[in-house]
Design an enzyme around this catalytic site. Structure first.
Site, PDB file in Angstrom:
ATOM      1  CG  ASN A  45       9.045  29.855 -80.380  1.00 10.73           C
ATOM      2  OD1 ASN A  45       8.168  29.077 -80.011  1.00 10.73           O
ATOM      3  ND2 ASN A  45      10.315  29.526 -80.405  1.00 10.73           N
ATOM      4  NE  ARG A 403      -1.054  33.698 -72.365  1.00 11.34           N
ATOM      5  CZ  ARG A 403      -0.216  34.242 -71.493  1.00 11.34           C
ATOM      6  NH1 ARG A 403       1.018  33.808 -71.423  1.00 11.34           N
ATOM      7  NH2 ARG A 403      -0.614  35.198 -70.684  1.00 11.34           N
ATOM      8  CG  HIS A 433       2.533  25.600 -64.302  1.00 12.27           C
ATOM      9  ND1 HIS A 433       3.909  25.494 -64.193  1.00 12.27           N
ATOM     10  CD2 HIS A 433       2.265  25.549 -65.627  1.00 12.27           C
ATOM     11  CE1 HIS A 433       4.441  25.395 -65.401  1.00 12.27           C
ATOM     12  NE2 HIS A 433       3.468  25.416 -66.289  1.00 12.27           N
ATOM     13  CE1 TYR A 466       7.227  20.993 -76.288  1.00  9.91           C
ATOM     14  CE2 TYR A 466       6.567  21.701 -74.103  1.00  9.91           C
ATOM     15  CZ  TYR A 466       6.527  21.860 -75.475  1.00  9.91           C
ATOM     16  OH  TYR A 466       5.799  22.881 -76.020  1.00  9.91           O
ATOM     17  NE  ARG A 562      12.586  26.703 -73.935  1.00  5.10           N
ATOM     18  CZ  ARG A 562      11.490  26.515 -73.217  1.00  5.10           C
ATOM     19  NH1 ARG A 562      11.410  25.493 -72.400  1.00  5.10           N
ATOM     20  NH2 ARG A 562      10.481  27.353 -73.278  1.00  5.10           N
ATOM     21  CG  HIS A 590       9.236  21.908 -70.290  1.00  8.39           C
ATOM     22  ND1 HIS A 590       8.380  21.330 -69.364  1.00  8.39           N
ATOM     23  CD2 HIS A 590       8.655  23.079 -70.640  1.00  8.39           C
ATOM     24  CE1 HIS A 590       7.334  22.114 -69.176  1.00  8.39           C
ATOM     25  NE2 HIS A 590       7.473  23.182 -69.931  1.00  8.39           N
TER      26      HIS A 590
END
Length: 700
Positions: A45, A403, A433, A466, A562, A590
């Site tokens: 991260n 990304r 997305h 997830y 989150r 998620h």
């Protein structure tokens, strides 16, 4: 907090989120190997933070410097660096603590100085056979532009070759592309202990074998280092270049982008550090971080278990969804009623199986799907190729600008195109997305469309870690609007209206404002009003202002965030009615969900979009109403379970203190485990109603 007391800077809020990840590594109730893996997640991260968030603030500083702007970004950068350094210090403390904990369990992560004679012999053989063929020193001279050759986010050993008062420098890439980072060292028979050594330390132990016979030196020393480059790239948007060509060029830019962070072993000699900073063009706006002997801790995500089950999380076998059972095919099941899947509690196999069936079903005439991130060896993508071979019309919208997945998506685009799939790269300047799948069948009554609307990617691997929702429906109104989204992607300038779906950038902001305003008006009229929101990130100032207005009007607001949260709860007269928690546990939360009370007739929506300006105004995102009463209640139940979490929930507050929710006299509830049990009971009840046999857990 910024000068504007109503908003927390998103970059600082992001670091606060990563601090919650570090809390999991510190939690002694978490199995030991999982704690080590959380160190890897934290490190991964933080790498992305420097590549994206830190780089963005640095660019703002440079622009301000050119244009005579203010020092706000400089002040923010200073706070970011200070917070990141504190987190790194805590990381080092935890790493050393976990090494000691492993030793108490007879698991030893050793360095090159801790090997016995038998282990040394084994290491030398392993190095000569497996490692040395992948090692080529890069000698540093004034003539070589090392910045061109150094790979982003790779761990290196910087080597000092000393002869009297002179020193030469070289860089060795640790070849983790070819070899595992963690090597099990064989033990004598009968010994309980397990010994693991990092590939880095094998190379350190054998440094002489690399340089001897080629260079003269009296002393040889190695120091760990890693460089992080700016992840942004510029696209030319020129007509004569396809988006595929522009993206390939953009990725080349990333390979040679300037550094934004340089992490080095704190024992590195000062002269060597200065020389490396000079060669790497490290500026005073970049982050120079002293660290320990090991970098690229993200590899610790894959830290091996040494055969002791209690050191890892107990497995939760994915559940088979009973709604599919008893039907000839998946389409009959979906036509009977809407189906909700909740990963990773449910198996993603249901989606791969749906697409597999569609690939050869003689009634299927077309398949449309949009892809943001997919697995490297994706069965789903291969089924789309099979569908083309079977004469189906297949359209795949590939987001080339996802990304850090750009290269994989470029490769899939080429494979799909070569197979005859109609590949579309979407709307220029706007990421796609949404998580949509549309299958059209020719049935007795005519064409029938089956739609998937989701919160997560069509990715077999991440669907195991997830949490996400997939809504499968044969509701022809919703399916027609999903078809409309694909039409919009192919022709964004054609007028199209959405009556049921909320679609960015067409109507998301106005529709979200409408939903929030209705709760405000109901509260002002003395009616019960409430908003429940679950997203990854909440940073859009317009939506935050609406939430403040709702709180001030008396609307009860509960949120699960989150990651980044710029809203400040608990401000007198502004956000007193807002409660925010964040849950960090074995699965990454998620889903994006909105529930509004609607004067006693709750409306439930699932979405691909976070509440960020980019997602609301500058991306193609889809938010769908949940119309099936049974599924609406299930989502509300799942959110309710999360708000009762007394183990993994933290309170989000203006100080970003990350305090755990107070348990008091309440029993321990770990929401992710409770949700698994809840869904297991749902499936059991469904099978009982249908008179079906409960499957064996091993087959789920």
């Amino acid at each position: 907090m910024s000068a504007d007391k109503f908003y927390i800077e998103k970059e600082l809020s992001w670091l606060s989120f990563n601090e919650r990840v570090l809390q999991e590594a510190a939690d002694k109730t978490v199995p030991l190997i999982e704690r080590i893996r959380f160190l890897g997640i934290f490190s991964n991260n933080l790498d992305e933070f420097y590549k994206v968030r830190f780089s963005d603030v640095k660019r703002r500083i440079l622009i301000n410097r050119e244009q005579g702007g203010n020092d706000i970004s400089k002040h923010l950068l200073s706070k970011m660096q200070s917070k990141a350094l504190k987190l790194n210090e805590r990381f080092d403390e935890l790493y050393n603590e976990l090494i000691r904990d492993m030793a108490r369990r007879h698991i030893f992560l050793v360095n090159e100085s801790q090997l016995d004679e038998a282990q040394q012999k084994w290491i030398i053989k392993y190095f000569q056979k497996e490692v040395l063929p992948h090692i080529t020193p890069l000698m540093l001279t004034d003539e070589i532009d090392v910045l061109q050759f150094l790979k982003d986010e790779y761990a290196y050993i910087a080597v000092e070759l000393k002869q009297q008062e002179q020193a030469k420098y070289a860089l060795l890439e640790i070849p983790t592309d070819h070899l595992p980072r963690f090597i099990m060292v064989p033990e004598q028979k009968g010994k309980r202990k397990k010994t693991i050594i990092l590939l880095d330390n094998i190379i350190r132990f054998c440094l002489n074998d690399i340089f001897r016979g080629f260079f003269d030196y009296d002393e040889l020393n190695g120091y760990a280092m890693k460089m992080t480059r700016d992840a942004e790239y510029d696209l030319r948007h020129e007509v004569e270049y396809s988006l595929l060509e522009q993206m390939s060029e953009g990725l080349s830019q990333r390979l040679t982008a300037l550094p934004v962070r340089f992490v080095y072993e704190r024992d590195m000699p000062e002269d060597m550090l200065k020389y490396l900073c000079y060669k790497l063009k490290i500026s005073h706006y970049d982050s120079l971080i002293p660290g320990g002997r090991y970098h690229n801790f993200k590899d610790f995500i894959a830290f091996p278990n040494v055969g002791r089950d209690y050191l890892e999380n107990k497995p939760l076998p994915p559940l088979a969804c009973a709604d599919f059972e008893g039907y000839a095919n998946a389409f009959d099941a979906i036509r009977n009623q809407d189906i909700l899947l909740h990963y990773p509690y449910h198996s993603f196999e249901h989606i791969t199986e749906l697409v597999r069936q569609a690939s050869f079903d003689p009634k299927v005439v077309s398949i449309k799907i949009n892809v943001y991130r997919v697995a490297k060896n994706s069965r789903l993508m291969n089924s789309l190729i099979d569908a083309v071979h079977n004469g189906k019309r297949v359209t795949v919208v590939v987001e080339l600008q996802a990304r850090f997945d750009e290269e994989a998506n470029i490769e899939w685009s080429k494979l799909l195109t070569d197979a005859g799939v109609h590949v579309i790269f979407g709307v220029p300047g706007m990421k796609i997305h949404a998580k949509l799948l549309l299958i059209t069948r020719r049935e007795e009554q005519g064409f029938v469309r089956y739609a998937h609307i989701g919160t997560g990617n069509f990715h077999e691997r991440t669907a195991r870690i997830y949490t996400d929702f997939s809504l499968l429906t044969a509701d022809q109104e919703l399916a027609a609007e999903v078809r409309g989204v694909f039409s919009y992607i192919m022709n964004p300038f054609r007028p199209i209206k959405f009556r049921h779906l909320i679609v960015s950038p067409r109507n998301s902001r106005s529709q979200l404002y409408r939903l929030l305003d209705r709760e405000i008006h109901n509260a002002q009229a003395g009616k019960k009003a409430s908003i429940t929101l679950k997203v990854n990130n909440l940073v859009d100032k317009g939506l935050i202002s609406k939430l403040y207005a709702a709180s001030s009007a008396g609307v009860k607001i509960r949120m699960i965030i989150r990651g980044m949260c710029s809203l400040v709860p608990g401000l007198e007269g502004i956000s007193e009615n807002i409660e925010i928690i964040s849950i960090i546990d074995r699965f990454l939360e998620h889903p994006r969900v909105l529930v509004v009370h609607n004067d006693g007739d709750p409306q439930v929506f699932i979405s691909s979009a976070d509440w960020m300006e980019r997602n609301i105004d500058n991306r193609i995102e889809v938010m769908s109403p949940v119309r099936d009463a049974r599924i609406k209640q299930r989502i509300i139940d799942i959110l309710s379970i999360q708000f009762t979490d007394t183990v993994k929930a933290r309170r989000i507050d203006k100080e970003m203190s990350n305090n755990y929710v107070e348990r008091g006299n309440r029993k321990k509830i770990r929401s992710q485990i409770a949700i698994y049990d809840y869904l297991k009971n749902v499936e059991k009840h469904t099978r009982k109603q249908k008179g079906q046999v409960e499957p064996n857990d091993n087959n789920q």
